[in-house]
Design an enzyme around this catalytic site. Structure first.
Site, PDB file in Angstrom:
ATOM      1  N   SER A   5       0.866  -1.179   0.000  1.00  8.50           N
ATOM      2  CA  SER A   5       0.000   0.000   0.000  1.00  8.50           C
ATOM      3  C   SER A   5       0.899   1.224   0.000  1.00  8.50           C
ATOM      4  CB  SER A   5      -0.844  -0.005   1.281  1.00  8.50           C
ATOM      5  OG  SER A   5      -1.431   1.262   1.516  1.00  8.50           O
ATOM      6  N   TYR A  43      -1.804  -1.218  10.587  1.00  7.44           N
ATOM      7  CA  TYR A  43      -1.794  -1.354   9.115  1.00  7.44           C
ATOM      8  C   TYR A  43      -0.500  -0.781   8.539  1.00  7.44           C
ATOM      9  CZ  TYR A  43      -3.797  -1.125   4.342  1.00  7.44           C
ATOM     10  OH  TYR A  43      -4.052  -1.284   2.997  1.00  7.44           O
TER      11      TYR A  43
HETATM   12  P1  NAD Z   1     -11.361  -6.266   0.378  1.00  3.27           P
HETATM   13  O1  NAD Z   1     -11.854  -5.963   1.729  1.00  3.27           O
HETATM   14  O2  NAD Z   1     -12.205  -5.940  -0.815  1.00  3.27           O
HETATM   15  O3  NAD Z   1     -10.967  -7.815   0.277  1.00  3.27           O
HETATM   16  C1  NAD Z   1     -10.241  -8.437   1.288  1.00  3.27           C
HETATM   17  C2  NAD Z   1      -9.997  -9.903   0.956  1.00  3.27           C
HETATM   18  O4  NAD Z   1      -9.227 -10.442   2.022  1.00  3.27           O
HETATM   19  C3  NAD Z   1     -11.266 -10.742   0.831  1.00  3.27           C
HETATM   20  O5  NAD Z   1     -11.142 -11.646  -0.255  1.00  3.27           O
HETATM   21  C4  NAD Z   1     -11.311 -11.547   2.139  1.00  3.27           C
HETATM   22  O6  NAD Z   1     -11.825 -12.859   1.982  1.00  3.27           O
HETATM   23  C5  NAD Z   1      -9.828 -11.623   2.490  1.00  3.27           C
HETATM   24  N1  NAD Z   1      -9.657 -11.749   3.943  1.00  3.27           N
HETATM   25  C6  NAD Z   1      -9.990 -10.850   4.902  1.00  3.27           C
HETATM   26  N2  NAD Z   1      -9.710 -11.346   6.116  1.00  3.27           N
HETATM   27  C7  NAD Z   1      -9.186 -12.585   5.922  1.00  3.27           C
HETATM   28  C8  NAD Z   1      -8.713 -13.602   6.784  1.00  3.27           C
HETATM   29  N3  NAD Z   1      -8.710 -13.471   8.117  1.00  3.27           N
HETATM   30  N4  NAD Z   1      -8.278 -14.740   6.238  1.00  3.27           N
HETATM   31  C9  NAD Z   1      -8.285 -14.911   4.901  1.00  3.27           C
HETATM   32  N5  NAD Z   1      -8.697 -13.987   4.025  1.00  3.27           N
HETATM   33  C10 NAD Z   1      -9.152 -12.832   4.539  1.00  3.27           C
HETATM   34  O7  NAD Z   1      -9.936  -5.534   0.293  1.00  3.27           O
HETATM   35  P2  NAD Z   1      -9.153  -4.754  -0.876  1.00  3.27           P
HETATM   36  O8  NAD Z   1      -9.397  -3.311  -0.708  1.00  3.27           O
HETATM   37  O9  NAD Z   1      -9.383  -5.390  -2.192  1.00  3.27           O
HETATM   38  O10 NAD Z   1      -7.651  -4.994  -0.397  1.00  3.27           O
HETATM   39  C11 NAD Z   1      -6.821  -5.988  -0.929  1.00  3.27           C
HETATM   40  C12 NAD Z   1      -5.375  -5.656  -0.549  1.00  3.27           C
HETATM   41  O11 NAD Z   1      -5.009  -4.397  -1.103  1.00  3.27           O
HETATM   42  C13 NAD Z   1      -5.149  -5.555   0.970  1.00  3.27           C
HETATM   43  O12 NAD Z   1      -3.910  -6.118   1.305  1.00  3.27           O
HETATM   44  C14 NAD Z   1      -5.134  -4.060   1.200  1.00  3.27           C
HETATM   45  O13 NAD Z   1      -4.395  -3.702   2.335  1.00  3.27           O
HETATM   46  C15 NAD Z   1      -4.476  -3.583  -0.085  1.00  3.27           C
HETATM   47  N6  NAD Z   1      -4.745  -2.177  -0.400  1.00  3.27           N
HETATM   48  C16 NAD Z   1      -6.021  -1.734  -0.576  1.00  3.27           C
HETATM   49  C17 NAD Z   1      -6.228  -0.400  -0.875  1.00  3.27           C
HETATM   50  C18 NAD Z   1      -7.611   0.160  -1.085  1.00  3.27           C
HETATM   51  O14 NAD Z   1      -7.745   1.383  -1.155  1.00  3.27           O
HETATM   52  N7  NAD Z   1      -8.642  -0.654  -1.219  1.00  3.27           N
HETATM   53  C19 NAD Z   1      -5.152   0.473  -0.979  1.00  3.27           C
HETATM   54  C20 NAD Z   1      -3.870  -0.020  -0.799  1.00  3.27           C
HETATM   55  C21 NAD Z   1      -3.678  -1.344  -0.513  1.00  3.27           C
END
Ligand code: NAD
Length: 252
Positions: free
Chosen positions: A134, A147
């Site tokens: 991130s 985080y």
């Molecule tokens: P999301 O909430 O849409 O999806 C999260 C996923 O993680 C889901 O498939 C869920 O099943 C899985 N998950 C959650 N808890 C879990 C657990 N205990 N065990 C197994 N699986 C688990 O999230 P997203 O926004 O698509 O984020 C995906 C990645 O991208 C993350 O690592 C997040 O930190 C990173 N990220 C997101 C953003 C953003 O703005 N959305 C920005 C930077 C980085």
């Protein structure tokens, strides 16, 4: 070797939703056998080569996941450590269980999964590890101590994997997106709108996009296109890098 066995096998964690789902779909379109994963029941992984459920907060479940994949489907050639969770609280109110959960899913699971797929990658002299970090892997924001710590750690892990993997044909890289409109973000926007008594649009522009030079959420496709290239054979000499997809956040 049959066609299915010669096509690369990828494990994308957290691919029932958001960025992980996008990456899993994009790899599937590229002809890769994708094992989708998440914490949700079976139906969530519909349409993929295989779906496996595992709670990444539990270290045994993490290593079992790879054991199961290797026993049933063969060695993982592409590992995308995408699953991630967030919790927002001032440091003095940040509960230890929440801290431990965030570190477990966002940092320890990527380590355990990388360690578990490593021997087979080493034997085949090919492996791609892509960690979804991130912009919070290189910058901090208030209220996100766990985080930010986990994502900074994930970038450190990526660099070490890259150095150890270099002589073995294994690359490791990280993607560092700014804000992408996924459930992880919409939940935070909804909560902040409620807490501050302002509209969700105002929260988006005043709070979330404040630090990005480009005042727009990063499209999921921006992340998936980069991911698809970094796990390809063509990206063999790119390793140890963290790519910022942050709308100019870190240009300041
Ligand atoms: P999301 O909430 O849409 O999806 C999260 C996923 O993680 C889901 O498939 C869920 O099943 C899985 N998950 C959650 N808890 C879990 C657990 N205990 N065990 C197994 N699986 C688990 O999230 P997203 O926004 O698509 O984020 C995906 C990645 O991208 C993350 O690592 C997040 O930190 C990173 N990220 C997101 C953003 C953003 O703005 N959305 C920005 C930077 C980085």
């Amino acid at each position: 070797m049959g066609e299915a066995e010669s096509t690369p096998l990828a494990l994308v964690t957290g691919s029932t939703s958001g960025i992980g789902r996008g990456i899993a779909e994009s790899l599937r379109e590229a002809g890769i056998r994708v094992i989708a994963h998440g914490i949700e029941p079976e139906a969530a992984g519909h349409g993929f080569f295989r779906y496996l459920r595992a709670d990444l907060r539990d270290p045994e479940a993490v290593t079992d996941l790879v054991r199961k994949v290797e026993a049933e489907l063969g060695p993982v050639e592409i590992l995308v450590n995408n699953a991630g969770i967030q919790h927002v609280a001032p440091v003095e109110d940040f509960s230890e269980p929440k801290w431990n959960e965030i570190l477990a899913v966002n940092l320890t699971a990527p380590f355990l999964l990388s360690r578990a797929v490593w021997p087979a990658m080493r034997k085949r002299r090919f492996g791609r590890i892509l960690n979804i970090a991130s912009v919070h892997g290189v910058r901090a924001s208030e209220l996100k101590s766990a985080y930010v710590a986990a994502k900074h750690g994930l970038i450190g892990l990526t660099k070490t994997l890259a150095l150890e993997g270099a002589p073995l044909g294994i690359t490791a890289n990280a993607l560092c997106p700014g804000y992408v409109m996924t459930p992880l973000v919409t939940d935070q926007i909804r909560a902040q709108a409620k807490a501050h008594g302002i509209s969700e649009d105002e929260v988006s522009s005043r709070v979330f996009l404040r630090k990005q030079a480009i005042k727009a959420f990063i499209p999921v496709e921006t992340v998936t296109e980069m991911a698809r290239f970094l796990v390809s054979r063509e990206a063999a000499t790119i390793t140890g890098a963290s790519f910022l997809l942050d709308g100019g956040w870190t240009a300041q």
